[in-house]
Scaffold this active site. Structure first.
Site, mmCIF file in Angstrom:
data_model
loop_
_atom_site.group_PDB
_atom_site.id
_atom_site.type_symbol
_atom_site.label_atom_id
_atom_site.label_comp_id
_atom_site.label_asym_id
_atom_site.label_seq_id
_atom_site.Cartn_x
_atom_site.Cartn_y
_atom_site.Cartn_z
ATOM 1 N N GLU A 287 0.854 -1.182 0.000
ATOM 2 C CA GLU A 287 0.000 0.000 0.000
ATOM 3 C C GLU A 287 0.895 1.238 0.000
ATOM 4 O O GLU A 287 1.538 1.550 0.991
ATOM 5 C CB GLU A 287 -0.912 0.005 1.229
ATOM 6 N N CYS B 222 -4.212 -2.783 -1.701
ATOM 7 C CA CYS B 222 -4.981 -3.825 -1.037
ATOM 8 C C CYS B 222 -6.156 -4.332 -1.883
ATOM 9 O O CYS B 222 -6.151 -4.219 -3.095
ATOM 10 C CB CYS B 222 -5.456 -3.300 0.317
ATOM 11 N N HIS C 140 -9.371 2.695 0.458
ATOM 12 C CA HIS C 140 -10.101 2.992 1.686
ATOM 13 C C HIS C 140 -10.865 4.307 1.589
ATOM 14 O O HIS C 140 -11.596 4.659 2.501
ATOM 15 C CB HIS C 140 -9.147 3.011 2.870
#
Length: 94
Positions: free
Chosen positions: A5, A66, A34
């Site tokens: 990440e 991710c 996210h």
């Protein structure tokens, strides 16, 4: 392939690979999954350019940070389209 990440750090996490020559491929994330924000292709191209300063093209895999499980399809689809467009533009320019 090692996936990392790196979108939030603007690829700074890849600095470790300047001195340590990792022998395999590395997939630095080029967008933060996210966040519901969909980054445009230009933003991802900038991150890829930063990754290319630290890794060889032969090592580089372009991918999101991710998994995508936390996002809805209406967020994921345009982000992936932009990611693929960024990678294609850079390949065409090389």
């Amino acid at each position: 392939m090692l996936s990392i990440e790196t979108s939030r750090s603007k690829m700074q996490l890849l600095d470790a690979f300047k001195s340590y020559k990792y022998p395999n491929e590395i997939g630095p994330g080029v967008y933060d999954i996210h966040s519901p924000r969909v980054p445009d292709a230009a933003e991802m191209k900038n991150l890829i350019a930063l990754a290319r300063q630290r890794l060889s093209d032969a090592q580089l895999w372009i991918n999101p940070d991710c998994g995508l499980r936390t996002r809805r399809w209406d967020e994921v689809r345009p982000a992936l389209i932009n990611m693929v467009a960024a990678a294609r533009e850079l390949r065409a320019a090389s």
